[in-house]
Scaffold this active site. Structure first.
Site: not given
Ligand code: GRF
Length: 205
Positions: A14, A16, A67, A111, A147
């Site tokens: 997490g 991001n 799903r 991504h 993606d």
């Molecule tokens: C990131 O590298 C993002 O690009 C990919 O998964 C990773 C998540 O990292 N989709 P975080 O959990 O946000 O640290």
């Protein structure tokens, strides 16, 4: 104008998510995180959200027989919380058309490569092993593919001669943290327009 409510879907660390939280708290992102949903019990992202008094819930995909059953519950929670945008932040499940049609062009993902190169998992390793001179990150709307959705923003990161997969990944991640909030900001301000698979960014709204 009403603040955009975001539902963030996570499975792991997490970072991001953390950058989105921090930018909102700094007043740089006119949005609010309505809920953080993890499909993995104990994901560290949940702790990050809780530290900032953000509502969290765990919906484990394992607990559902299909799903669609799993996604029905996701949709129900996201709707209940009033999410106008769903941000995938390290969410390790593919979403079906059933989910995506409910939130059409309202699901974003980040991504860690310059799409359409190196989709799927371990994108940084794929790019590093391939020997590219430039990699980077991409924020895109999510479609049914892996993606493959319309690209909102991209940022390049140079690969240095003495890079390792780890050092490259670290520099990409730093860019991710800036780029994701930038894309969410554009969405929140109503500046994104999708024409076929092109995302146009307007300056004048
Ligand atoms: C990131 O590298 C993002 O690009 C990919 O998964 C990773 C998540 O990292 N989709 P975080 O959990 O946000 O640290």
């Amino acid at each position: 104008m009403k603040k955009l409510k975001i539902g963030v879907l996570v499975s792991g660390t997490g970072t991001n998510l953390q950058s989105i939280i921090d930018n909102i708290e700094k007043g740089e992102l006119p949005a609010e995180i309505a809920i953080v949903i993890s499909n993995v019990e104990g994901a560290y992202a949940l702790e990050r959200a809780e530290k900032h008094n953000i509502k969290t819930t765990v919906i484990e995909h394992k607990g559902y027989k299909s799903r669609e059953e799993f996604e029905k519950v996701l949709i129900e929670v996201l709707k209940k919380e009033g999410a106008g945008l769903v941000c995938l932040a390290g969410f390790m499940r593919l979403l079906s058309p059933f989910f995506l049609n409910t939130f059409k062009y309202r699901v974003m993902n980040i991504h860690p490569a310059l799409l359409p190169s190196f989709p799927g998992v371990h994108a940084q390793k794929q790019a590093f092993d391939y020997g590219v001179k430039v990699s980077g990150c991409t924020v895109h709307f999510v479609d049914e593919g892996t993606d493959t959705g319309p690209i909102i923003l991209q940022e390049a990161v140079k690969v240095l001669d003495d890079d390792t997969e780890e050092s490259l990944s670290k520099r990409i991640l730093e860019k991710e943290h800036l780029l994701y909030s930038k894309a969410i900001n554009l969405f929140a301000e109503g500046k994104l327009e999708i024409i076929r698979r092109k995302v146009l960014i307007s300056n004048d709204k």
